[in-house]
Design a protein around this motif. Structure first.
Motif, short mmCIF file in Angstrom:
data_model
loop_
_atom_site.label_atom_id
_atom_site.label_comp_id
_atom_site.label_asym_id
_atom_site.label_seq_id
_atom_site.Cartn_x
_atom_site.Cartn_y
_atom_site.Cartn_z
N HIS A 43 32.53 -20.75 33.62
CA HIS A 43 32.76 -21.21 34.98
C HIS A 43 31.94 -22.48 35.26
O HIS A 43 30.89 -22.72 34.65
CB HIS A 43 32.39 -20.12 35.98
N VAL A 44 32.43 -23.30 36.19
CA VAL A 44 31.71 -24.49 36.63
C VAL A 44 31.61 -24.47 38.15
O VAL A 44 32.39 -23.82 38.84
CB VAL A 44 32.40 -25.79 36.17
N GLY A 45 30.63 -25.21 38.68
CA GLY A 45 30.42 -25.28 40.12
C GLY A 45 29.10 -25.96 40.41
O GLY A 45 28.86 -27.08 39.95
N GLY B 193 35.71 -9.97 36.42
CA GLY B 193 36.90 -9.39 37.04
C GLY B 193 38.17 -10.12 36.67
O GLY B 193 38.30 -10.70 35.58
N LEU B 194 39.12 -10.12 37.60
CA LEU B 194 40.39 -10.78 37.39
C LEU B 194 40.37 -12.19 37.99
O LEU B 194 39.66 -12.45 38.97
CB LEU B 194 41.52 -9.97 38.03
N ALA B 195 41.13 -13.07 37.41
CA ALA B 195 41.28 -14.42 37.96
C ALA B 195 41.95 -14.33 39.33
O ALA B 195 42.93 -13.60 39.51
CB ALA B 195 42.10 -15.30 37.04
N VAL B 196 41.40 -15.06 40.29
CA VAL B 196 41.97 -15.11 41.64
C VAL B 196 42.00 -16.56 42.09
O VAL B 196 41.28 -17.41 41.54
CB VAL B 196 41.13 -14.27 42.64
N PRO B 197 42.85 -16.91 43.05
CA PRO B 197 42.90 -18.29 43.53
C PRO B 197 41.53 -18.78 43.98
O PRO B 197 40.80 -18.09 44.67
CB PRO B 197 43.89 -18.22 44.71
N GLY B 198 41.19 -20.00 43.56
CA GLY B 198 39.91 -20.60 43.92
C GLY B 198 38.87 -20.51 42.83
O GLY B 198 37.81 -21.14 42.93
N VAL B 199 39.13 -19.76 41.79
CA VAL B 199 38.22 -19.69 40.65
C VAL B 199 38.42 -20.93 39.77
O VAL B 199 39.55 -21.35 39.54
CB VAL B 199 38.46 -18.41 39.83
N VAL B 200 37.32 -21.52 39.31
CA VAL B 200 37.39 -22.70 38.44
C VAL B 200 36.55 -22.45 37.19
O VAL B 200 35.38 -22.10 37.28
CB VAL B 200 36.87 -23.97 39.15
N PHE B 201 37.18 -22.62 36.03
CA PHE B 201 36.45 -22.45 34.78
C PHE B 201 37.00 -23.41 33.73
O PHE B 201 38.07 -24.00 33.90
CB PHE B 201 36.54 -21.00 34.27
N CYS B 202 36.24 -23.57 32.67
CA CYS B 202 36.63 -24.48 31.59
C CYS B 202 37.49 -23.76 30.57
O CYS B 202 37.24 -22.61 30.23
CB CYS B 202 35.39 -25.02 30.89
N VAL B 203 38.50 -24.45 30.10
CA VAL B 203 39.25 -24.04 28.92
C VAL B 203 38.75 -24.95 27.80
O VAL B 203 39.06 -26.14 27.75
CB VAL B 203 40.77 -24.19 29.15
N ASP B 204 37.94 -24.37 26.93
CA ASP B 204 37.15 -25.15 25.97
C ASP B 204 37.49 -24.71 24.56
O ASP B 204 37.06 -23.64 24.12
CB ASP B 204 35.66 -24.91 26.28
N ILE B 205 38.27 -25.53 23.85
CA ILE B 205 38.68 -25.17 22.49
C ILE B 205 38.01 -26.12 21.50
O ILE B 205 38.21 -27.33 21.57
CB ILE B 205 40.21 -25.23 22.31
#
Length: 414
Positions: free
Chosen positions: A344-346, A357-369
């Motif tokens: 997550h970032v912020g 938990g589960l992803a919900v609207p407003g959550v921000v995280f990195c997709v890092d491959i």
């Protein structure tokens, strides 16, 4: 951010506490670097999230009663001599404009006020921010105060504020998302500056200078976290900060960087050949992780378990590497994938949130491959910031060149 944002954060916190709770949060102070020199001050992020104030050695104390809130901010007193050396101290009216807090005292009054509250008979539990990640981290004010309470006030409960703050910081408010989007445009300028000037023979510190200059020209004096910029064999050091390597013709330039705007940080990784042209093996590996990234952004949506994101990334990347003839068995994926695929970032680059938990609207995280093929001497990662929306997700950093053709064209090699 404005004072309504910070006041709203405090209100959300108080609503989660039982009557008779006393909250104490410290802004922190800069540790000693050497002799009489300190490291630059970096405000405790939970304190900042609740107040919007960047000043060391100040304290927020709030008593949560039956339908009442009494909050006080303890600030440093004016001191012309001290301010001559260490900078101007915030005044009450400025602090109120930033935080929305209306009651102020000088920090010297905190101990007496705390003791008065503690022994008033009204306080059932004191909440402190116990935020250690590592056991050997030096104790800060919250831990010292907690030790004092255990020894001198065992009749009062001791609560940890940290898990509550992790819940509050998980879902980003609209103003936070706007700040993140602004930070993305600045990060884009920095990465594109490195791409434009890239050539064999450049030193890593020259790439870093291009990135830092682009940020400074846009009002960002320091990136959101120490930049990782490497070339060639240095790409195999995941957290690399030396910057003294020299890019050779055919090397990949790895950069894991991010600007910050209004305290919101983004974290983006791009990789490009220093000469502007991907060779066949670079193309092969890059297409594998690009395909994984595109797959993730096509499937992430509300309801996806957050802890499954990394598993999905690893599984899908394995399928790509297997098809490319690089990897035969899933058990071998650790040879090529060395780190997690999501965080997550912020207010922090690895944001302090409740992410189980589960992803919900407003959550921000990195997709890092990331893929690291030591035998071929090729290692890099593709990292973007994912905002979960009402019916899917948005790649906040999509505008930063990320396709092979797009990168080569931007670098003027097509």
């Amino acid at each position: 951010m404005n004072k309504e944002f910070y006041a709203g954060n405090r209100k959300s916190l108080y609503q989660k506490l039982e009557a008779g709770s006393l909250v104490v949060v410290f802004s922190g102070h800069a540790p000693i670097k050497t002799n009489d020199e300190n490291y630059p001050f970096f405000t405790n992020r939970n304190f900042l999230y609740l107040t919007g104030i960047e000043q060391e050695n100040i304290v927020l104390m709030a008593y949560v009663g039956e339908g009442t809130i009494e909050e006080t901010l303890y600030i440093l007193p004016p001191d012309a001599f001290a301010e001559r050396w260490t900078g101007r101290r915030i005044k009450e009216e400025e602090a109120e404009e930033l935080s929305g807090i209306t009651n102020y005292k000088y920090v010297a009054a905190f101990r007496n006020d705390f003791s008065r509250q503690l022994f008033s008979g009204n306080v059932k539990k004191v909440y402190l921010d116990f935020d250690k990640v590592y056991e050997n981290t030096p104790a800060v004010e919250a831990y010292r105060l907690g030790k004092y309470l255990k020894e001198h006030a065992p009749f009062v409960g001791l609560g940890n504020l940290h898990p509550i703050m992790k819940q509050l910081r998980l879902i980003k408010k609209p103003c936070e998302i706007e700040a993140m989007k602004k930070a993305e445009t600045i990060t884009k300028a920095g990465i594109e500056a490195m791409m434009k000037t890239s050539k064999p023979g450049m030193y890593e510190y020259q790439y870093k200078a291009e990135f830092d200059y682009a940020l400074a020209q846009r009002g960002v004096l320091s990136p959101g976290f120490p930049s990782i910029i490497s070339s060639g064999k240095n790409n195999f050091k995941i957290h690399y900060y030396d910057y003294r390597g020299q890019a050779q013709d055919g090397d990949m330039i790895l950069n894991d960087v991010g600007a910050v705007w209004d305290y919101e940080i983004n974290d983006v990784s791009r990789a490009f050949p220093c000469n502007g042209r991907f060779n066949d093996r670079q193309k092969l590996l890059y297409e594998c992780i690009y395909n994984t990234s595109e797959y993730m952004f096509s499937t992430l949506k509300p309801g996806v378990p957050l802890l499954d994101v990394d598993k999905i990334i690893r599984k899908y990347t394995f399928e790509q590497l297997k098809e490319a003839g690089v990897c035969k068995n899933f058990e071998d994926i650790g040879t090529y994938m060395w780190h997690g695929g999501a965080h997550h970032v912020g207010f922090d680059v690895h944001d302090v949130v409740e992410g189980s938990g589960l992803a919900v609207p407003g959550v921000v995280f990195c997709v890092d491959i990331g893929v690291y093929h030591e035998e071929w001497g090729i290692g890099f990662r593709l990292e973007d910031n994912c905002l979960i929306t009402e019916d899917g997700c948005e790649n906040l950093s999509r505008a930063i060149p990320r396709q092979i053709d797009e990168i080569e064209a931007f670098m003027g090699r097509r």
